[in-house]
Design a protein around this motif. Structure first.
Motif, short mmCIF file in Angstrom:
data_model
loop_
_atom_site.label_atom_id
_atom_site.label_comp_id
_atom_site.label_asym_id
_atom_site.label_seq_id
_atom_site.Cartn_x
_atom_site.Cartn_y
_atom_site.Cartn_z
N PHE A 164 -0.89 -1.57 2.91
CA PHE A 164 0.39 -1.07 2.50
C PHE A 164 1.33 -2.44 1.04
N ILE A 165 0.56 -3.40 1.82
CA ILE A 165 0.52 -4.76 0.86
C ILE A 165 -0.02 -4.89 -0.06
N ARG A 209 0.14 -2.34 -2.15
CA ARG A 209 0.99 -2.25 -3.39
C ARG A 209 2.01 -0.74 -3.15
N ALA A 210 1.28 -0.28 -1.93
CA ALA A 210 2.00 0.88 -1.39
C ALA A 210 3.08 1.39 -1.71
N LYS A 211 3.23 2.52 -1.74
CA LYS A 211 4.77 2.83 -1.95
C LYS A 211 4.69 4.30 -0.77
N VAL A 212 5.23 4.05 0.56
CA VAL A 212 5.40 5.32 1.46
C VAL A 212 6.09 5.87 1.63
N LEU A 230 7.60 -4.75 2.57
CA LEU A 230 6.42 -5.57 4.20
C LEU A 230 6.19 -7.20 2.87
N MET A 267 7.91 0.23 1.44
CA MET A 267 7.23 -0.74 0.12
C MET A 267 6.30 -2.37 0.39
N GLY A 268 5.08 -1.54 -0.57
CA GLY A 268 4.32 -3.34 -0.47
C GLY A 268 4.95 -4.41 -1.21
N LEU A 269 5.06 -5.47 -1.42
CA LEU A 269 5.25 -6.55 -2.46
C LEU A 269 4.07 -7.38 -2.08
#
Lengths: 336, 336
Positions: A263-264, A267-270, B242, B271-273
């Motif tokens: 996810f990091i 840069r996903a938005k889940v 995250l 959200m992945g940062l």
């Protein structure tokens, strides 16, 4: 006084539910008291979440042996003791697997028979359609340019998700389903650009080839390996709507999920989707989808049985992933 | 011609890095060619991501034995062959663990010594601050009413995340850290409402008590059990950023993550940062944080060593989670 048939749970469910786990029983319904309605059931929707509920793994209550099986229905009022509802009105709501139901009027919502085909109003134009709309419009906010992947694409939610994505302007819409027959439905009837059969040994390679620009939006109904694989193919800033966990409906435990690193890195938005949050929108969405059906922009397929007593057989098929199209029990005629 | 000290990797890293994994070496730097700068390093930032990079688990390249250790620095130009940079200008960028660096001018960004304390410009007012700002403002969009939980709360990112959450109006800010000493810093210096020491046996109960209204925003630097526990306490529609996986920096494998069911049930937005996405904003964020520091609204603590040769010792401490505050190596004086 009305005698109604109903389907009850015969025994505790410990594996995938089969028809023999259910039995037909009768109940006697009183005439409606003030504020109540007597409704004859026309269509019952069979839904995967009931399989989870039967094993105590859904947010709705778990039915125990002897209990009525829950289910959304659509029916017609045969006796009303509420001033807002008239005999002949069509209504929808939680009815359970039975042919007549005595309910508080407040639990029912009137439906307009002209808005969309009546059976579709508990199918693609009902909660599955609302789910698809919430996912593609509210959560993923699909736009032109999007590369959309949908799992359980032959199901009433997945099939509608992909078609709504296309209506919203998605550039490419790809489905995942569990058989060649389902994939044929997804591409031929629902108009997806491609469909991957996840039972093929090389399905992961097929998926990567089918979405060479990556996945910008993934609607997940499955979890497990499908979710992992979609994440590996996600574009940076991809959006993932988590809507179902078909891979777990029959599992004894909740398996772990993807490592958060993916996810990091992406840069996903889940986003987690629970359709109950959007119920207020149901009438508008039913109208919208009814119009798309009328205009030939949105197709749907039903897997229909006739008669309440056939519900367990169709449910077994649904739980085994063998049905094609929305599972509907035609309990009674549309008009009498 | 300049002789520069540098720290290189002595051997392959297979466990948590220790000081003996590094050695001091020398290199001879030519005078700057056209478009190059010779910079004397003033401060070096030591960061956890370098531990991941050393084991080939970060998006930056993996240093091999004999290679320079990567690191962001801040320094002063001692010779310039680029018309846009003058001798005496302060600059920041990737410098590596060394005392002088010959770099293309395009790799450096000028910094204004007046905007914030110079060492803070590679600390809370630098990338850790930018990370915190991106998390709380851009991703989580913290507002009054928010109940914010932050892991690694004693670190330069976590400590700033909580303070920026408070500045943005969060109603409650709680930290998680790994010792009583760190927790004291989090509540006394950074002004969090509470801090949970995750080494306490009953830390999960402490956390639930410290956030009785649930967690509306969780900034995760850790993953693993902390992430699982935060998700269990998440409010419906909670936002999860995250940002790091401290629990995995030294793991041999990437363990599985939380089952996706929790994201669905909570309607979470995860959200992945990756801070590199926000680098354009660095000067504005440095100015903003510098002002908050000057106004006494934002506190920071440094764990500082003097001399390049001390970098490995401080890095070992950082990797073991034993440092308190931002790890900074003071390589040379601020002015000469």
């Amino acid at each position: 006084m009305t005698v109604s048939g109903k389907i009850i749970l015969r025994r505790e469910i410990t594996a995938s539910p089969v028809a023999a786990d259910f039995e037909l029983a009768e109940e006697v319904l009183a005439d409606p008291a003030a504020g109540e309605l007597l409704v004859r059931v026309i269509y019952l929707s069979l839904d995967p979440y009931v399989g989870s509920a039967l094993r105590g793994r859904h947010m709705t209550p778990q039915p125990l042996p002897g209990d009525l099986i829950p289910g959304k229905g659509i029916g017609q009022i045969v006796a009303s003791a509420d001033p807002d509802f008239a005999v002949g009105d069509y209504v929808t709501g939680e009815m359970g697997w039975r042919d007549h139901v005595l309910v508080p009027a407040g639990d029912m919502r009137k439906v307009d028979k002209e808005m969309a085909p009546l059976s579709a109003q508990i199918g693609v134009a009902g909660m599955p359609g609302l789910t698809a709309w919430a996912s593609m419009h509210h959560l993923a906010d699909v736009r032109p340019g999007d590369q959309v992947l949908v799992s359980s694409a032959a199901g009433p939610v997945g099939g509608t998700v992909g078609q709504i994505a296309r209506i919203l302007g998605a550039t490419r819409v790809v489905g995942i389903a569990g058989s060649e027959e389902k994939c044929a439905l997804v591409t031929n009837s629902y108009g997806f650009d491609a469909c991957i059969n996840y039972r093929d040994a090389d399905w992961k390679e097929q998926l990567a080839s089918a979405m060479p620009e990556g996945i910008s939006v993934y609607h997940d109904n499955v979890g497990g390996e499908l979710l992992d694989t979609a994440l590996q193919n996600l574009s940076d800033y991809g959006r993932v709507v988590l809507c179902g966990l078909a891979s777990q409906y029959q599992a004894d435990e909740r398996p772990a999920g993807p490592n958060p690193a993916i996810f990091i890195v992406k840069r996903a938005k889940v986003m987690g989707l629970v359709v109950y949050d959007f119920l207020e929108e149901q009438p508008n969405v039913t109208r919208k989808i009814g119009q798309w059906i009328a205009d030939g922009k949105l197709a749907y397929v039903e897997d229909r049985v006739e008669g309440l007593d056939q519900a367990p057989v169709l449910f077994e098929k649904l739980m085994a992933g063998q049905n094609i199209g929305k599972a509907i029990v035609a309990v009674g005629p549309e008009t009498i």
